[in-house]
Write an enzyme that holds these catalytic residues in place. Structure first.
Site, PDB file in Angstrom:
ATOM      1  N   CYS A  82       3.345  -6.359  -8.663  1.00 32.00           N
ATOM      2  CA  CYS A  82       2.385  -7.029  -9.558  1.00 32.00           C
ATOM      3  C   CYS A  82       1.331  -6.036 -10.052  1.00 32.00           C
ATOM      4  CB  CYS A  82       1.637  -8.146  -8.818  1.00 32.00           C
ATOM      5  SG  CYS A  82       2.600  -9.601  -8.456  1.00 32.00           S
ATOM      6  N   LYS A 117     -10.189  -0.705   6.485  1.00 25.08           N
ATOM      7  CA  LYS A 117     -10.442  -2.038   5.941  1.00 25.08           C
ATOM      8  C   LYS A 117      -9.265  -2.924   6.304  1.00 25.08           C
ATOM      9  CE  LYS A 117      -8.598  -1.338   1.305  1.00 25.08           C
ATOM     10  NZ  LYS A 117      -8.818  -1.388  -0.112  1.00 25.08           N
TER      11      LYS A 117
END
Length: 420
Positions: A116, A161
């Site tokens: 995507c 993260k």
């Protein structure tokens, strides 16, 4: 390219059976490369990304058979260790081949991935994780190449993260490492838990999946087994929104309500009556318009970014004004300009969209830009005045199994128009 032609002004009501989760089936299929004996995976959805993964695994020497919702994987004779560009370019998940290949065979290479068009999704967290387990990584000619002499070594890894993708890579690779690996700041998504449960079925020793601290005690080999992929929470949420925006009533069967707490809370806030059982959810709007809601996307157990586009649509046809802040991916409001072409009223400011609800959208020709955005455009077409044509629906086929059949069962007037 195929298109959807949708006739609008439909109240969507009825029952829908939820498919297996794409976001669990993909990492589980790649993790099956770690197994020295055959594996049977049940409840695997028929999707473009699954087909691509099966092709890729076959190219590596894996024997694969599909039988309805089951996929049989035998990776005992894998003899190729490179995932080539022509298969990887359409699907970012291909990076998940790297960890199992280097963990079991001491080598692996994967072309830098596609997928995507949602902002920057770098593979650097996958790479640093594998390096901390002792793999040597080179980036050459558009490929990530990983190698190790002997076995990978367990490590204490603190993730910079929260990343679902990198958590899967490190966890999969660490199952065959020497010693114990601890992943701190790990992703907590249900699909991570499902992947860990699958690996444990084969003989891995993983604990803590679903928390931010996952511990993996390395084993020397993984055997075979049978495993059922968990239901798709994003597909479930999408059909719940379909009823919520159209004043309808839907029952989602063969799903997992406990994976959707944040979504159900926001649907209740929007005015929906919701009931849940062990494996079903019913939503009844009783003909009402939803109320606008404000939220920010966040890693699980927060509000899932993969439901943001559908809830943007809900806000755009709701009573009042709602504000949505996207904290996971940049550039994830590409559906909003398309919805504005259908008469929606919204302002985008950086990573926030302000949605001013309107009573009625109008049919238009719109273009899908990514998987979840395309679902929101199809749902918009179901409730808009007139006809909507949704172009580039190959995105939707990557993540929704037979969406037009399932929507038709709820009363939608939708047909697939074959492209040139």
């Amino acid at each position: 390219m195929d298109k959807f032609r949708v006739q609008g002004r439909t109240r969507l009501s009825g029952e829908v059976t939820i498919s297996g989760a794409k976001n669990a089936a993909l990492p589980i299929l790649f993790a099956a490369l770690l197994a020295e004996e055959p594996v049977e995976l049940q409840n695997v959805p028929k999707l473009k990304d699954i087909d691509t993964t099966i092709k890729l695994l076959s190219q590596l020497g894996t024997k694969i058979e599909r039988n309805n919702g089951s996929v049989f994987v035998d990776a005992s004779a894998v003899n190729e260790f490179c995932a080539p560009y022509d298969l990887v370019k359409t699907m970012r998940a291909s990076i998940w081949a790297l960890g199992p290949l280097v963990a079991r065979f001491g080598q692996g290479q994967v072309s830098l991935p596609g997928g995507c068009a949602i902002g920057a999704r770098p593979v650097d967290l996958h790479i640093t994780g594998l390096e901390q387990l002792g793999a040597e990584i080179k980036l050459e000619e558009g490929y990530v190449k990983a190698s190790v002499n002997g076995r990978l070594k367990g490590a204490h890894i603190v993730m910079d993260k929260v990343s679902v993708g990198a958590t899967v890579t490190i966890m999969s690779a660490a199952t065959l490492a020497e010693g114990t690996t601890v992943i701190e700041n790990a992703a907590r998504e249900p699909e991570i838990v499902d992947t860990a449960n699958f690996l444990n079925t084969l003989g891995a020793k993983i604990s803590g999946a679903g928390t931010d601290r996952i511990t993996i005690e390395g084993v020397t080999r993984l055997g075979g087994g049978v495993y059922r992929v968990l239901p798709d929470r994003i597909e479930t949420g999408t059909f719940l929104v379909a009823a919520a925006i159209s004043g309808g009533k839907v029952v989602c069967r063969q799903t997992r309500p406990d994976t959707l707490d944040a979504v159900l809370a926001k649907l209740r806030e929007a005015g929906a009556d919701i009931e849940v059982g062990d494996d079903w959810i019913s939503l009844d709007m009783q003909g009402k318009r939803p109320k606008a809601i404000t939220f920010r996307t966040a890693p699980h157990p927060g509000f899932p970014t993969d439901m943001q586009a559908q809830f943007s649509l809900l806000n755009l046809v709701a009573e009042g004004t709602g504000v949505i802040t996207e904290t996971i991916f940049e550039n994830r409001f590409m559906h909003v300009p398309e919805l504005i072409r259908m008469g929606a009223h919204a302002e985008i400011e950086s990573n926030t969209v302000i949605c001013y609800g309107v009573e009625q959208l109008s049919g238009a020709q719109v273009m899908a830009t990514d998987l979840r955005a395309s679902a929101s455009l199809v749902l918009a077409g179901c409730i808009a005045e007139g006809v909507t044509i949704v172009d580039r629906i190959y995105h939707i086929d990557r993540g929704y199994e037979r969406i037009e059949d399932k929507l038709r069962a709820l009363g939608a007037k939708i047909e697939r128009v074959k492209g040139e």
